[in-house]
Design a protein around this motif. Structure first.
Motif, mmCIF file in Angstrom:
data_model
loop_
_atom_site.group_PDB
_atom_site.id
_atom_site.type_symbol
_atom_site.label_atom_id
_atom_site.label_comp_id
_atom_site.label_asym_id
_atom_site.label_seq_id
_atom_site.Cartn_x
_atom_site.Cartn_y
_atom_site.Cartn_z
ATOM 1 N N LYS A 187 0.835 -1.204 0.000
ATOM 2 C CA LYS A 187 0.000 0.000 0.000
ATOM 3 C C LYS A 187 0.873 1.258 0.000
ATOM 4 C CE LYS A 187 -3.891 2.130 2.348
ATOM 5 N NZ LYS A 187 -4.876 2.014 3.417
ATOM 6 N N GLU A 188 1.936 1.266 0.797
ATOM 7 C CA GLU A 188 2.834 2.419 0.842
ATOM 8 C C GLU A 188 3.529 2.629 -0.500
ATOM 9 O OE1 GLU A 188 4.220 2.497 5.524
ATOM 10 O OE2 GLU A 188 5.147 1.045 4.171
ATOM 11 N N LYS A 189 3.934 1.532 -1.141
ATOM 12 C CA LYS A 189 4.567 1.635 -2.452
ATOM 13 C C LYS A 189 3.593 2.222 -3.475
ATOM 14 C CE LYS A 189 7.825 -2.118 -1.783
ATOM 15 N NZ LYS A 189 8.235 -3.464 -2.157
ATOM 16 N N GLN A 190 2.330 1.795 -3.411
ATOM 17 C CA GLN A 190 1.328 2.319 -4.338
ATOM 18 C C GLN A 190 1.112 3.810 -4.121
ATOM 19 O OE1 GLN A 190 -0.196 0.726 -6.957
ATOM 20 N NE2 GLN A 190 -0.814 2.823 -7.436
ATOM 21 N N ILE A 191 1.044 4.229 -2.867
ATOM 22 C CA ILE A 191 0.874 5.656 -2.556
ATOM 23 C C ILE A 191 2.063 6.453 -3.083
ATOM 24 C CG2 ILE A 191 0.810 7.340 -0.668
ATOM 25 C CD1 ILE A 191 -0.848 5.232 0.902
ATOM 26 N N LEU A 192 3.275 5.933 -2.852
ATOM 27 C CA LEU A 192 4.476 6.606 -3.327
ATOM 28 C C LEU A 192 4.484 6.693 -4.858
ATOM 29 C CD1 LEU A 192 7.114 7.923 -2.489
ATOM 30 C CD2 LEU A 192 8.184 5.675 -2.533
ATOM 31 N N ASP A 193 4.119 5.620 -5.529
ATOM 32 C CA ASP A 193 4.041 5.626 -6.991
ATOM 33 C C ASP A 193 3.025 6.651 -7.483
ATOM 34 O OD1 ASP A 193 5.959 3.647 -7.176
ATOM 35 O OD2 ASP A 193 4.507 2.020 -7.479
ATOM 36 N N ASP A 194 1.868 6.708 -6.821
ATOM 37 C CA ASP A 194 0.831 7.676 -7.206
ATOM 38 C C ASP A 194 1.321 9.112 -7.022
ATOM 39 O OD1 ASP A 194 -0.821 5.559 -7.809
ATOM 40 O OD2 ASP A 194 -2.042 5.730 -5.982
ATOM 41 N N LEU A 195 2.030 9.375 -5.931
ATOM 42 C CA LEU A 195 2.563 10.716 -5.693
ATOM 43 C C LEU A 195 3.605 11.095 -6.743
ATOM 44 C CD1 LEU A 195 2.953 10.776 -1.806
ATOM 45 C CD2 LEU A 195 1.436 12.207 -3.179
ATOM 46 N N GLU A 196 4.477 10.151 -7.071
ATOM 47 C CA GLU A 196 5.491 10.425 -8.081
ATOM 48 C C GLU A 196 4.849 10.709 -9.436
ATOM 49 O OE1 GLU A 196 8.044 7.011 -7.786
ATOM 50 O OE2 GLU A 196 9.173 7.874 -6.126
ATOM 51 N N GLU A 197 3.806 9.967 -9.771
ATOM 52 C CA GLU A 197 3.084 10.207 -11.025
ATOM 53 C C GLU A 197 2.445 11.596 -11.010
ATOM 54 O OE1 GLU A 197 1.654 9.384 -14.836
ATOM 55 O OE2 GLU A 197 3.094 8.256 -13.650
ATOM 56 N N SER A 198 1.874 11.984 -9.899
ATOM 57 C CA SER A 198 1.261 13.312 -9.779
ATOM 58 C C SER A 198 2.299 14.410 -9.948
ATOM 59 C CB SER A 198 0.573 13.455 -8.420
ATOM 60 O OG SER A 198 -0.459 12.522 -8.297
ATOM 61 N N ILE A 199 3.453 14.221 -9.353
ATOM 62 C CA ILE A 199 4.529 15.218 -9.465
ATOM 63 C C ILE A 199 4.975 15.354 -10.920
ATOM 64 C CG2 ILE A 199 6.941 15.682 -8.850
ATOM 65 C CD1 ILE A 199 6.228 14.455 -6.072
ATOM 66 N N LYS A 200 5.059 14.240 -11.629
ATOM 67 C CA LYS A 200 5.435 14.293 -13.053
ATOM 68 C C LYS A 200 4.436 15.121 -13.843
ATOM 69 C CE LYS A 200 7.794 9.856 -13.146
ATOM 70 N NZ LYS A 200 7.764 8.470 -13.632
ATOM 71 N N TRP A 201 3.121 14.935 -13.551
ATOM 72 C CA TRP A 201 2.091 15.695 -14.259
ATOM 73 C C TRP A 201 2.189 17.185 -13.949
ATOM 74 C CZ3 TRP A 201 -0.695 14.613 -18.332
ATOM 75 C CH2 TRP A 201 -0.872 13.283 -18.684
ATOM 76 N N VAL A 202 2.476 17.523 -12.698
ATOM 77 C CA VAL A 202 2.616 18.932 -12.322
ATOM 78 C C VAL A 202 3.796 19.551 -13.069
ATOM 79 C CG1 VAL A 202 3.197 20.498 -10.418
ATOM 80 C CG2 VAL A 202 1.509 18.689 -10.072
#
Length: 76
Positions: free
Chosen positions: A41-56
């Motif tokens: 779950k923590e890895k998924q959250i981290l992956d989602d955050l990294e993806e969001s940062i890329k979009w920003v």
């Protein structure tokens, strides 16, 4: 040109990176050493955050268009 590798606490990474860039140099790479293994779950959250940062970053560079809140809500 010399490349310097240093180990610093995560909490000062951003400040040091900004300082290096203000001095006219660039950060070649950063690597965070994980102190504990993450749960799935923590890895998924981290992956989602990294993806969001890329979009920003893409938005800031003008490479993608931002959606309005109405568009985002309609997708739900």
């Amino acid at each position: 040109m010399t490349t310097l590798t240093i180990e610093i606490p995560e909490k000062v990474e951003k400040t040091l990176s900004d300082l290096v860039e203000q001095l006219g140099r660039k950060i070649v790479a950063t690597e965070t050493i994980k102190k504990k293994s993450l749960t799935k779950k923590e890895k998924q959250i981290l992956d989602d955050l990294e993806e969001s940062i890329k979009w920003v970053k893409l938005y800031q560079e003008g490479k993608v268009q931002a959606k309005s809140i109405e568009q985002l809500l309609s997708e739900l």
